[in-house]
Design a protein around this motif. Structure first.
Motif, PDB file in Angstrom:
ATOM      1  N   UNK A  75     -25.842   6.686 -32.391  1.00  0.00           N
ATOM      2  CA  UNK A  75     -26.702   5.679 -31.756  1.00  0.00           C
ATOM      3  C   UNK A  75     -26.752   4.396 -32.580  1.00  0.00           C
ATOM      4  N   UNK A  76     -26.879   4.542 -33.880  1.00  0.00           N
ATOM      5  CA  UNK A  76     -26.938   3.365 -34.756  1.00  0.00           C
ATOM      6  C   UNK A  76     -25.656   2.548 -34.654  1.00  0.00           C
ATOM      7  N   UNK A  77     -24.516   3.224 -34.698  1.00  0.00           N
ATOM      8  CA  UNK A  77     -23.234   2.528 -34.605  1.00  0.00           C
ATOM      9  C   UNK A  77     -23.091   1.836 -33.256  1.00  0.00           C
ATOM     10  N   UNK A  78     -23.493   2.514 -32.197  1.00  0.00           N
ATOM     11  CA  UNK A  78     -23.409   1.935 -30.858  1.00  0.00           C
ATOM     12  C   UNK A  78     -24.283   0.693 -30.733  1.00  0.00           C
ATOM     13  N   UNK A  79     -25.515   0.770 -31.212  1.00  0.00           N
ATOM     14  CA  UNK A  79     -26.427  -0.372 -31.114  1.00  0.00           C
ATOM     15  C   UNK A  79     -25.997  -1.536 -32.003  1.00  0.00           C
ATOM     16  N   UNK A  80     -25.315  -1.222 -33.089  1.00  0.00           N
ATOM     17  CA  UNK A  80     -24.841  -2.272 -33.989  1.00  0.00           C
ATOM     18  C   UNK A  80     -23.648  -3.015 -33.390  1.00  0.00           C
ATOM     19  N   UNK A  81     -22.903  -2.361 -32.491  1.00  0.00           N
ATOM     20  CA  UNK A  81     -21.704  -2.974 -31.925  1.00  0.00           C
ATOM     21  C   UNK A  81     -21.525  -2.552 -30.473  1.00  0.00           C
ATOM     22  N   UNK A  82     -22.368  -3.057 -29.561  1.00  0.00           N
ATOM     23  CA  UNK A  82     -22.291  -2.634 -28.167  1.00  0.00           C
ATOM     24  C   UNK A  82     -21.268  -3.407 -27.335  1.00  0.00           C
ATOM     25  N   UNK A  83     -20.359  -4.136 -27.970  1.00  0.00           N
ATOM     26  CA  UNK A  83     -19.427  -5.012 -27.259  1.00  0.00           C
ATOM     27  C   UNK A  83     -18.556  -4.273 -26.247  1.00  0.00           C
ATOM     28  N   UNK A  84     -18.331  -3.014 -26.456  1.00  0.00           N
ATOM     29  CA  UNK A  84     -17.449  -2.251 -25.577  1.00  0.00           C
ATOM     30  C   UNK A  84     -18.174  -1.677 -24.360  1.00  0.00           C
ATOM     31  N   UNK A  85     -19.419  -1.997 -24.199  1.00  0.00           N
ATOM     32  CA  UNK A  85     -20.196  -1.459 -23.081  1.00  0.00           C
ATOM     33  C   UNK A  85     -20.747  -2.591 -22.220  1.00  0.00           C
ATOM     34  N   UNK A  86     -21.522  -2.224 -21.237  1.00  0.00           N
ATOM     35  CA  UNK A  86     -22.173  -3.220 -20.380  1.00  0.00           C
ATOM     36  C   UNK A  86     -23.433  -3.783 -21.033  1.00  0.00           C
ATOM     37  N   UNK A  87     -23.826  -3.221 -22.156  1.00  0.00           N
ATOM     38  CA  UNK A  87     -25.045  -3.688 -22.824  1.00  0.00           C
ATOM     39  C   UNK A  87     -24.817  -5.031 -23.494  1.00  0.00           C
ATOM     40  N   UNK A  88     -25.844  -5.873 -23.490  1.00  0.00           N
ATOM     41  CA  UNK A  88     -25.724  -7.136 -24.229  1.00  0.00           C
ATOM     42  C   UNK A  88     -25.812  -6.874 -25.727  1.00  0.00           C
ATOM     43  N   UNK A  89     -25.260  -7.768 -26.500  1.00  0.00           N
ATOM     44  CA  UNK A  89     -25.389  -7.681 -27.948  1.00  0.00           C
ATOM     45  C   UNK A  89     -26.726  -8.306 -28.326  1.00  0.00           C
ATOM     46  N   UNK A  90     -27.659  -7.476 -28.738  1.00  0.00           N
ATOM     47  CA  UNK A  90     -29.008  -7.948 -29.052  1.00  0.00           C
ATOM     48  C   UNK A  90     -29.129  -8.490 -30.463  1.00  0.00           C
TER      49      UNK A  90
END
Length: 109
Positions: A75-90
């Motif tokens: 989860x930490x890695x995903x939230x740190x680098x969400x560029x590969x998903x539909x999520x915005x980079x917060x």
């Protein structure tokens, strides 16, 4: 075999970063994680019981927590680098990510 001073410094710095990341969840503030979730995530995700509006195209925080697919490190890695998903980079800080992960991990169905 002797290591050069620069290698020792780099290795030491890397070890400190790994230890901070590994220990971050111990110090995480799930109450702050909830505030972050309500501010940044609740538009799309159901982040808390009783929330009325969210997208049905994305998982709830309880589903994410209970899926077994995401442990704290994932989860930490995903939230740190969400560029590969539909999520915005917060652009969350490491401590904000740790707080948000702690909050997500506390959610249940």
């Amino acid at each position: 075999m002797r290591m050069g001073y620069g290698r020792v410094v780099c290795l030491s710095a890397a070890m400190v970063l790994v230890m901070q990341f590994a220990c971050g969840s111990v110090e995480a503030d799930s109450a702050n994680g909830r505030r972050i979730a309500e501010r940044w995530c609740a538009e799309c995700h159901v982040v808390a019981p009783g929330q009325r509006h969210a997208s049905d195209a994305v998982p709830t925080f309880a589903q994410i927590s209970g899926s077994g697919r995401f442990d704290e490190a994932t989860l930490s890695a995903f939230l740190a680098n969400p560029h590969h998903s539909r999520m915005p980079n917060l652009s969350l800080t490491r401590s904000e990510i740790a707080d948000l992960v702690a909050y997500i991990r506390r959610q249940t169905h």
